[in-house]
Design a protein around this motif. Sequence first.
Motif, PDB file in Angstrom:
ATOM      1  N   ASP A  12     -27.330  -5.541  39.793  1.00  0.00           N
ATOM      2  CA  ASP A  12     -26.619  -4.452  40.418  1.00  0.00           C
ATOM      3  C   ASP A  12     -25.282  -4.500  39.794  1.00  0.00           C
ATOM      4  OD1 ASP A  12     -28.538  -3.477  42.038  1.00  0.00           O
ATOM      5  OD2 ASP A  12     -28.050  -4.663  43.881  1.00  0.00           O
ATOM      6  N   LYS A  13     -24.451  -5.805  39.648  1.00  0.00           N
ATOM      7  CA  LYS A  13     -23.350  -6.104  39.115  1.00  0.00           C
ATOM      8  C   LYS A  13     -23.371  -5.638  37.853  1.00  0.00           C
ATOM      9  CE  LYS A  13     -19.584  -9.309  39.699  1.00  0.00           C
ATOM     10  NZ  LYS A  13     -18.974  -9.912  38.515  1.00  0.00           N
ATOM     11  N   ILE A  14     -24.407  -5.966  37.069  1.00  0.00           N
ATOM     12  CA  ILE A  14     -24.372  -5.503  35.588  1.00  0.00           C
ATOM     13  C   ILE A  14     -24.599  -3.853  35.234  1.00  0.00           C
ATOM     14  CG2 ILE A  14     -25.838  -5.969  33.562  1.00  0.00           C
ATOM     15  CD1 ILE A  14     -26.253  -8.692  34.427  1.00  0.00           C
ATOM     16  N   ARG A  15     -25.536  -3.462  36.358  1.00  0.00           N
ATOM     17  CA  ARG A  15     -25.517  -1.829  36.150  1.00  0.00           C
ATOM     18  C   ARG A  15     -24.061  -1.379  36.483  1.00  0.00           C
ATOM     19  NH1 ARG A  15     -29.073  -1.744  39.955  1.00  0.00           N
ATOM     20  NH2 ARG A  15     -30.948  -1.589  38.289  1.00  0.00           N
ATOM     21  N   ASP A  16     -23.418  -1.641  37.330  1.00  0.00           N
ATOM     22  CA  ASP A  16     -22.022  -1.260  37.772  1.00  0.00           C
ATOM     23  C   ASP A  16     -20.965  -1.262  36.364  1.00  0.00           C
ATOM     24  OD1 ASP A  16     -22.907  -0.403  40.179  1.00  0.00           O
ATOM     25  OD2 ASP A  16     -21.940  -2.046  41.152  1.00  0.00           O
TER      26      ASP A  16
ATOM     27  N   ILE B 150     -21.737   0.624  33.414  1.00  0.00           N
ATOM     28  CA  ILE B 150     -21.373   2.333  33.559  1.00  0.00           C
ATOM     29  C   ILE B 150     -19.865   1.955  33.292  1.00  0.00           C
ATOM     30  CG2 ILE B 150     -20.857   3.973  35.155  1.00  0.00           C
ATOM     31  CD1 ILE B 150     -23.561   3.146  36.564  1.00  0.00           C
ATOM     32  N   GLN B 151     -18.763   1.179  34.205  1.00  0.00           N
ATOM     33  CA  GLN B 151     -17.542   0.964  33.824  1.00  0.00           C
ATOM     34  C   GLN B 151     -17.220   0.818  32.241  1.00  0.00           C
ATOM     35  OE1 GLN B 151     -15.556  -1.926  36.224  1.00  0.00           O
ATOM     36  NE2 GLN B 151     -17.065  -1.546  37.750  1.00  0.00           N
ATOM     37  N   LEU B 152     -18.050   0.026  31.478  1.00  0.00           N
ATOM     38  CA  LEU B 152     -17.659  -0.461  30.081  1.00  0.00           C
ATOM     39  C   LEU B 152     -17.896   0.899  29.324  1.00  0.00           C
ATOM     40  CD1 LEU B 152     -17.267  -2.364  27.799  1.00  0.00           C
ATOM     41  CD2 LEU B 152     -19.661  -2.855  27.527  1.00  0.00           C
ATOM     42  N   GLN B 153     -18.769   1.810  29.452  1.00  0.00           N
ATOM     43  CA  GLN B 153     -19.344   3.194  28.832  1.00  0.00           C
ATOM     44  C   GLN B 153     -18.173   4.247  29.107  1.00  0.00           C
ATOM     45  OE1 GLN B 153     -22.984   3.735  30.744  1.00  0.00           O
ATOM     46  NE2 GLN B 153     -24.071   3.578  28.626  1.00  0.00           N
ATOM     47  N   THR B 154     -17.314   3.923  30.371  1.00  0.00           N
ATOM     48  CA  THR B 154     -16.199   4.861  30.623  1.00  0.00           C
ATOM     49  C   THR B 154     -15.094   4.515  29.710  1.00  0.00           C
ATOM     50  OG1 THR B 154     -17.131   5.178  32.798  1.00  0.00           O
ATOM     51  CG2 THR B 154     -14.970   5.741  32.529  1.00  0.00           C
ATOM     52  N   LEU B 155     -14.655   3.043  30.019  1.00  0.00           N
ATOM     53  CA  LEU B 155     -13.698   2.535  29.073  1.00  0.00           C
ATOM     54  C   LEU B 155     -13.855   2.651  27.776  1.00  0.00           C
ATOM     55  CD1 LEU B 155     -13.184  -0.969  30.755  1.00  0.00           C
ATOM     56  CD2 LEU B 155     -11.478   1.120  30.865  1.00  0.00           C
ATOM     57  N   GLN B 156     -15.089   2.681  26.981  1.00  0.00           N
ATOM     58  CA  GLN B 156     -15.174   2.970  25.451  1.00  0.00           C
ATOM     59  C   GLN B 156     -14.906   4.291  25.392  1.00  0.00           C
ATOM     60  OE1 GLN B 156     -19.205   1.264  25.402  1.00  0.00           O
ATOM     61  NE2 GLN B 156     -18.179  -0.714  24.249  1.00  0.00           N
ATOM     62  N   GLY B 157     -15.200   5.142  26.110  1.00  0.00           N
ATOM     63  CA  GLY B 157     -14.976   6.756  26.028  1.00  0.00           C
ATOM     64  C   GLY B 157     -13.650   7.066  26.217  1.00  0.00           C
TER      65      GLY B 157
ATOM     66  N   LEU C  89     -14.093  -6.626  29.489  1.00  0.00           N
ATOM     67  CA  LEU C  89     -15.356  -6.434  30.179  1.00  0.00           C
ATOM     68  C   LEU C  89     -16.470  -6.770  29.556  1.00  0.00           C
ATOM     69  CD1 LEU C  89     -16.397  -5.358  33.076  1.00  0.00           C
ATOM     70  CD2 LEU C  89     -16.181  -3.011  32.116  1.00  0.00           C
ATOM     71  N   SER C  90     -16.389  -6.596  28.380  1.00  0.00           N
ATOM     72  CA  SER C  90     -17.511  -6.843  27.330  1.00  0.00           C
ATOM     73  C   SER C  90     -17.791  -8.379  27.110  1.00  0.00           C
ATOM     74  CB  SER C  90     -17.271  -6.681  25.722  1.00  0.00           C
ATOM     75  OG  SER C  90     -17.242  -5.030  25.579  1.00  0.00           O
TER      76      SER C  90
END
Length: 202
Positions: free
Chosen positions: A132-136, A139-146, A158-159
Amino acid sequence: MRVLIAAMVVLAVAGTAAHAADPRYPDWPCTQAKVPDISLAAVWAGPALDNAESKWKDDAKVSALVSKLAARKTPLDEAEKSVKEFLAGSASDKSTNAKLLFAGLFDTLNAQRSQVMSGLERVSRKQREAADKIRDETIQLQTLQGATPRDDTKVEALSNQLIWETRIFEDRRKVVRFVCEVPTTIDQRLFALGRVIQQELE
């Protein structure tokens, strides 16, 4: 990108494991079916144990032997030899000693088995929380990268965290796969030793 792929693999594995679980035992992580207890009838066809189930601990010799035979570090062939030697040296009380010995083994190995199974289910719950933590965080990492502007310090932090958490998840998964074999090994040990005890009574 590699971090995201690794995290996605973890989530796919976690999802498959959750889907494959027996609905009666949602925390059971093994492909082997969960059998909560060993049935006495499945491993013992000898004489009725009577009060041996409550008396075996009172016999110091039997208790010491049960501890040795139940230990997985004791090779099975050595354990079988010890059973034969013990019962051969007690001709007059052979039946009583055989029943006490088996009752002790049944009690001890069943308890060992329950302990291993509880541990597996505890780790399974931790794995679900980790997924669950990895999933959240994925999503956070994808948001930060974009994001524009992109905060590279946060992305890197975060990576690195995701790499570490993914590695722990994978390591635990490998250990669980190995430990899943232990209840079956305990079943086989109890069956084998029970058979030797019964043969000595014939």
